[in-house]
Design a protein around this motif. Sequence first.
Motif, PDB file in Angstrom:
ATOM      1  N   SER A 186       0.835  -1.208   0.000  1.00 46.66           N
ATOM      2  CA  SER A 186       0.000   0.000   0.000  1.00 46.66           C
ATOM      3  C   SER A 186       0.867   1.253   0.000  1.00 46.66           C
ATOM      4  CB  SER A 186      -0.936   0.001   1.210  1.00 46.66           C
ATOM      5  OG  SER A 186      -0.211   0.134   2.425  1.00 46.66           O
ATOM      6  N   ILE A 187       2.015   1.209   0.679  1.00 41.84           N
ATOM      7  CA  ILE A 187       2.937   2.358   0.672  1.00 41.84           C
ATOM      8  C   ILE A 187       3.486   2.575  -0.734  1.00 41.84           C
ATOM      9  CG2 ILE A 187       5.074   3.286   1.627  1.00 41.84           C
ATOM     10  CD1 ILE A 187       4.588   1.533   4.104  1.00 41.84           C
ATOM     11  N   ALA A 188       3.903   1.489  -1.386  1.00 41.16           N
ATOM     12  CA  ALA A 188       4.445   1.597  -2.741  1.00 41.16           C
ATOM     13  C   ALA A 188       3.366   1.996  -3.742  1.00 41.16           C
ATOM     14  CB  ALA A 188       5.080   0.271  -3.149  1.00 41.16           C
ATOM     15  N   LYS A 235      -3.087  -1.054  10.160  1.00 39.52           N
ATOM     16  CA  LYS A 235      -4.264  -0.205   9.960  1.00 39.52           C
ATOM     17  C   LYS A 235      -3.875   1.256   9.780  1.00 39.52           C
ATOM     18  CE  LYS A 235      -7.469  -3.237  12.440  1.00 39.52           C
ATOM     19  NZ  LYS A 235      -8.413  -3.361  13.600  1.00 39.52           N
ATOM     20  N   LEU A 236      -2.867   1.693  10.510  1.00 36.80           N
ATOM     21  CA  LEU A 236      -2.400   3.069  10.345  1.00 36.80           C
ATOM     22  C   LEU A 236      -1.823   3.274   8.946  1.00 36.80           C
ATOM     23  CD1 LEU A 236      -0.604   3.742  13.764  1.00 36.80           C
ATOM     24  CD2 LEU A 236      -2.896   4.429  13.063  1.00 36.80           C
ATOM     25  N   ILE A 278      -4.682   5.581   2.049  1.00 38.87           N
ATOM     26  CA  ILE A 278      -5.967   6.012   1.481  1.00 38.87           C
ATOM     27  C   ILE A 278      -6.122   7.527   1.601  1.00 38.87           C
ATOM     28  CG2 ILE A 278      -8.472   5.841   1.741  1.00 38.87           C
ATOM     29  CD1 ILE A 278      -8.048   2.960   2.695  1.00 38.87           C
ATOM     30  N   LEU A 279      -5.698   8.075   2.742  1.00 43.99           N
ATOM     31  CA  LEU A 279      -5.788   9.518   2.950  1.00 43.99           C
ATOM     32  C   LEU A 279      -4.940  10.271   1.938  1.00 43.99           C
ATOM     33  CD1 LEU A 279      -6.835  11.819   4.811  1.00 43.99           C
ATOM     34  CD2 LEU A 279      -4.739  11.529   6.144  1.00 43.99           C
ATOM     35  N   PHE A 337      -1.207  17.854   4.076  1.00 42.52           N
ATOM     36  CA  PHE A 337      -2.317  17.419   4.930  1.00 42.52           C
ATOM     37  C   PHE A 337      -2.067  16.008   5.456  1.00 42.52           C
ATOM     38  CE2 PHE A 337      -6.491  15.293   5.292  1.00 42.52           C
ATOM     39  CZ  PHE A 337      -7.020  16.046   6.329  1.00 42.52           C
ATOM     40  N   THR A 338      -1.630  15.120   4.573  1.00 40.74           N
ATOM     41  CA  THR A 338      -1.338  13.745   4.981  1.00 40.74           C
ATOM     42  C   THR A 338      -0.193  13.702   5.981  1.00 40.74           C
ATOM     43  OG1 THR A 338      -2.047  12.978   2.794  1.00 40.74           O
ATOM     44  CG2 THR A 338      -0.800  11.433   4.148  1.00 40.74           C
TER      45      THR A 338
END
Length: 565
Positions: free
Chosen positions: A36-38, A182-183, A189-190, A223-224
């Motif tokens: 998800s990070i990539a 989860k974080l 997603i944010l 913002f993220t």
Amino acid sequence: MHFQFRMKIDGKFNFQIGELLLKQWEFIKLAASFTSIAAVTTLVPIITVFFAASISQAHLDGVGLATTLFNVVFISMAGGYSTVFDTYGPQVYGSPKRNELGTVLVKCLLQGGMVNLTVLGPFLNLVYIIDLLPDSAVGSDTSAEGFRGITIQYLRLVAGVNFLDYTIAMISRYWAIQGHSKLVYFVSILMVGSHFLASYLFVLYLKMGVIGLGLAAIIGRLFTLLISFLICMIKIRKKELLWTSLSCRVLIGWGPMITLGLSGAIECFAEQALFELSSFCSEFDGIATFSVIIIILQISNAGWALCDGFSRTGVTLIGSALGEGYAENVKFNMKMTTASILIEGFLLASACFLSRNYMIGFFNPSQNVVDLFNETFWLFCISIVTYHFQYGLIQGVLVAFGQQSFIAWTKSIACYVFGLPVIMYTIFFMDFKVNGIIAGWILSDLIIISAALIKILMMDIQEEIEKTEQRVATESHTSDYRLLKSFHSSIDITEAEEFLVDNYNECMFIQSTDKDGTEDSDNETTMGQNLESETVHPNHEIRRVLVAFITSAIVSISLAGISFL
């Protein structure tokens, strides 16, 4: 419970199978976090290009070129220096000094900031290269001057956002190592959502054009990042994240980390250069070849997120096992990482081959591009397996042992000495078109795979564990001891010992007691002599870091000013 019941009945063999499946499931869950990070790294530029296309062809061309230049320069630096945390972070986390993970994170953020600051000025001077582009570099329906202006303006607007991307990714990895998946999902997603909404607001609703694209890129990331910092503060206050008090220790011991980061940047640049030069040179083989290569690279970028996620998982598990000091766990995680990435590569290649008609239809190309794509796609699927396997071996295994220098040499030789010459020869002297370019990629992959396997098989795991212990000690006791020695004139030694005992369970340089009850007073003296003889005074290191920051700022700002002339 069902698994446990079967293991008791069926005996030892099924117990091993059950344990292996459970470990594989844990591997996949952790890989999902890193993937998800990539994926964010891939999705955010795609969103920008999508909104740029909604403005005009000139904006699409200009932002696309700026994104390419951005990737070659900044992504190589960020990818290289992120491997420092991949090496140090899991090893520290797996050791008894796991609370030092926060110190390692801050060190990597500061080093990444200095590197980005150093590259910023030269990057902005790429405007002079853009001015040299011929009018034929753009389409007939696009103004050449408008194209250049958009590219330059967007480059200047987003020049600093890479450090924001780097910081968000590093914090997410800091969470992922500690199991806070989860974080990681929430921030990923944010990041994508805030960037999409900001782009919609500034580009489609407010009609701000290229300035809107730049503002969306900055605001979405800021913002993220603020939300990420807020989460860190709350979790650290609740003691749910590993952290020690922030001190000037983060400015000490940069030498080995800088060396690893520079080597990592060199190997990332070699890979970026191979693909970017391939796409550039493919124009000389006809527009159909160029279009197919661009489509293939977009598909490859999507699959890269999955490959990177599996590799980061492998380096985390191997590094943690090194920090724990268990050789058998290190070997097991090496085997599981290698097997998992190889299986992932085969499955992805098979899925791509079966869905090739749907993928080419998504890009809506001309018929000759479709025909060339279908003729050559089988070879590209083979390159997916070879690329993912070599990427997993170097980023998922060798990086865990701090072998960035070996990786840089291997990848540079494979790409520059073998891969690129083959690609150039097939383009200018042969009529292999796309097959020749992909053959160059596969050749470089096979060379990297061979070198990496030989290096892995020759490794002494116990020796690597000892190196890990030294590396972890440098990040904990050594730095504190050196700071106390440097300020000994203002700190009473008794107070210093009390401070160290309060902050660490095991202190390497306080007096110890033998089994017979006698005190060993030589321990402190020996430790101090070793440190003083092997290391530089901490005040000198701090001064060097501050001088490096100031020098980088002056040079970079000067070069940035030149770019506006």
